[in-house]
Design a protein around this motif. Structure first.
Motif, PDB file in Angstrom:
ATOM      1  N   ARG A 235       9.786  25.253   4.849  1.00 44.69           N
ATOM      2  CA  ARG A 235       9.047  27.248   5.195  1.00 44.69           C
ATOM      3  C   ARG A 235       7.888  26.369   6.345  1.00 44.69           C
ATOM      4  NH1 ARG A 235       9.579  27.640  -0.280  1.00 44.69           N
ATOM      5  NH2 ARG A 235       8.231  27.132  -0.591  1.00 44.69           N
ATOM      6  N   ARG A 236       7.174  25.582   6.701  1.00 46.76           N
ATOM      7  CA  ARG A 236       5.957  25.540   7.454  1.00 46.76           C
ATOM      8  C   ARG A 236       6.920  25.029   8.850  1.00 46.76           C
ATOM      9  NH1 ARG A 236       0.945  23.368   4.979  1.00 46.76           N
ATOM     10  NH2 ARG A 236       1.206  24.933   2.714  1.00 46.76           N
TER      11      ARG A 236
ATOM     12  N   GLU B 179       8.883  23.813   0.863  1.00 47.82           N
ATOM     13  CA  GLU B 179       7.828  24.491   1.110  1.00 47.82           C
ATOM     14  C   GLU B 179       7.686  23.567   3.233  1.00 47.82           C
ATOM     15  OE1 GLU B 179       4.051  25.786   1.871  1.00 47.82           O
ATOM     16  OE2 GLU B 179       5.627  26.373   0.621  1.00 47.82           O
TER      17      GLU B 179
ATOM     18  N   ILE C 162       9.770  20.366  -5.233  1.00 48.67           N
ATOM     19  CA  ILE C 162       9.200  21.654  -3.942  1.00 48.67           C
ATOM     20  C   ILE C 162       8.834  21.254  -2.991  1.00 48.67           C
ATOM     21  CG2 ILE C 162       6.841  22.249  -4.638  1.00 48.67           C
ATOM     22  CD1 ILE C 162       6.997  22.019  -7.358  1.00 48.67           C
TER      23      ILE C 162
ATOM     24  N   GLU D   2      11.090  27.228  -6.905  1.00 53.74           N
ATOM     25  CA  GLU D   2      10.591  28.315  -5.529  1.00 53.74           C
ATOM     26  C   GLU D   2       9.630  28.586  -5.446  1.00 53.74           C
ATOM     27  OE1 GLU D   2      15.062  29.378  -4.650  1.00 53.74           O
ATOM     28  OE2 GLU D   2      15.433  29.956  -6.028  1.00 53.74           O
TER      29      GLU D   2
ATOM     30  N   ALA E 208       3.800  25.690  -4.279  1.00 60.01           N
ATOM     31  CA  ALA E 208       4.134  25.047  -3.206  1.00 60.01           C
ATOM     32  C   ALA E 208       2.963  24.528  -2.599  1.00 60.01           C
ATOM     33  CB  ALA E 208       5.101  25.584  -2.299  1.00 60.01           C
ATOM     34  N   ALA E 209       2.254  25.855  -2.113  1.00 62.31           N
ATOM     35  CA  ALA E 209       0.785  25.506  -1.667  1.00 62.31           C
ATOM     36  C   ALA E 209      -0.219  24.728  -1.918  1.00 62.31           C
ATOM     37  CB  ALA E 209       0.107  27.062  -1.411  1.00 62.31           C
TER      38      ALA E 209
ATOM     39  N   TRP F 208       0.869  21.522  -2.053  1.00 59.01           N
ATOM     40  CA  TRP F 208       0.244  21.211  -0.756  1.00 59.01           C
ATOM     41  C   TRP F 208      -1.319  20.305  -0.597  1.00 59.01           C
ATOM     42  CZ3 TRP F 208       4.654  19.869   2.973  1.00 59.01           C
ATOM     43  CH2 TRP F 208       5.163  20.248   4.157  1.00 59.01           C
TER      44      TRP F 208
ATOM     45  N   LYS G 158       6.118  30.026  -4.539  1.00 59.47           N
ATOM     46  CA  LYS G 158       5.285  29.746  -3.666  1.00 59.47           C
ATOM     47  C   LYS G 158       3.914  29.382  -3.787  1.00 59.47           C
ATOM     48  CE  LYS G 158       8.607  31.666  -0.615  1.00 59.47           C
ATOM     49  NZ  LYS G 158       8.615  32.983   0.743  1.00 59.47           N
TER      50      LYS G 158
END
Length: 304
Positions: free
Chosen positions: A191-192, A188, A184, A282, A287-288, A291, A284
């Motif tokens: 993406r960031r 992520e 994850i 996957e 993942a957020a 994080w 999101k």
């Protein structure tokens, strides 16, 4: 030029790599291969005596290898910060970070920071390390972060209600959660990076399949006994197990966000190729949330 071949470089242009857990198993094989391709490799290891022996062995194979040993205990946020500080004081850039070190299915134990050991070492320590080295990774003209996951991520979930296994502990569940967290994180992070216009930095993930390494030492004896006759059919050597990591690190045709593993039956062994990513890796929203929780636990904020 094949996918693992590196162009000739002068001493000043020599790419720099950090490999965590470089003294044994997958990390050792990864380090040996990178040293042969003209990387200056920082061997980030908890056990310095084992690291010295590993370094000597690699130098016997590649006499011109540039290998430096640095102490890193991923079960200690203090140690991670100390390692990063020392690296940053000596280097302006970092071309390759291999988040490799890990523990697999030990008895329940907490790190000095109060984390369940597998989550702390496999994931949270690497989350902090990556964040602390972001500036050096972005200074490089082209850099990669490769984080190791596992086929065990497919049957795992992130248990935000009991992240540290305080209510109940299953070594299998906790291992799967830690490796799912690694995947994850890798996705992520990619993406960031792109959202922050850092397209020259790429995040990829890899897994070794089933590989005979020191990680297996905590597996139950009955399981090892049952698996022994099947070993030639379901597992491969550490050298073979390191190939997905090396492909993720060196194959310039791969884009960020890729996940590489063996291409054989159930991804247990075989040649390196794109691997299956489980649906939960996957998500999101997960993942957020992961994080944000990771930032709180490790005390670092980056790419937020």
């Amino acid at each position: 030029m094949n996918e693992f071949q590196h162009s000739e470089t002068t001493r000043n242009e020599q790419p720099i790599a950090i490999v965590t857990g470089a003294n044994a198993g997958l990390g050792f094989e990864t380090t040996k291969a990178l040293a042969a391709k003209d990387f200056r490799v920082i061997m980030a290891c908890r056990d310095l005596e084992k690291a010295k022996k590993a370094r000597k062995h690699i130098l016997n194979c590649h006499g011109n290898a540039k290998l430096e040993i640095r102490e890193l205990d991923l079960s200690s946020l203090k140690s991670v910060r100390s390692f990063a500080s020392e690296f940053k004081s000596e280097n302006e850039k970092l071309d390759l970070l291999i988040n490799n070190a890990g523990v697999m299915m030990p008895p329940y134990h907490r790190t000095e920071d109060g984390f369940e050991l597998q989550l702390g070492v496999n994931y949270l320590g690497h989350f902090l390390l990556t964040g602390l080295l972001k500036e050096e990774l972005t200074t490089s003209k082209s850099s990669r972060i490769v984080t190791l996951s596992s086929i065990a991520h497919k049957n795992a979930e992130i248990d935000f209600n009991d992240l540290q296994s305080e209510n109940s502990y299953s070594k299998f569940k906790a291992y799967g959660q830690s490796k799912l967290a690694c995947l994850i994180f890798s996705l992520e992070l990619e993406r960031r990076l792109k959202a922050n216009s850092l397209s020259h930095v790429s995040s990829l993930a890899a897994h070794p399949g089933v590989s005979s390494t020191e990680l297996m030492r905590h597996l139950p004896g009955w399981l090892m006994l049952m698996a022994k006759p099947m070993e030639p059919f379901i597992s491969h050597s550490a050298e073979k197990g390191a190939q997905p990591t090396l492909k993720a690190a060196l194959d310039k045709e791969l884009a960020g966000g890729c996940y590489i593993g063996p291409d054989g039956f159930r991804e247990m062994k075989g040649e390196p190729a794109e691997a299956e990513i489980a649906r939960q890796a996957e998500n999101k929203e997960t993942a957020a949330k992961l994080w944000a929780v990771s930032e709180d636990l490790t005390g670092i904020k980056f790419l937020s």
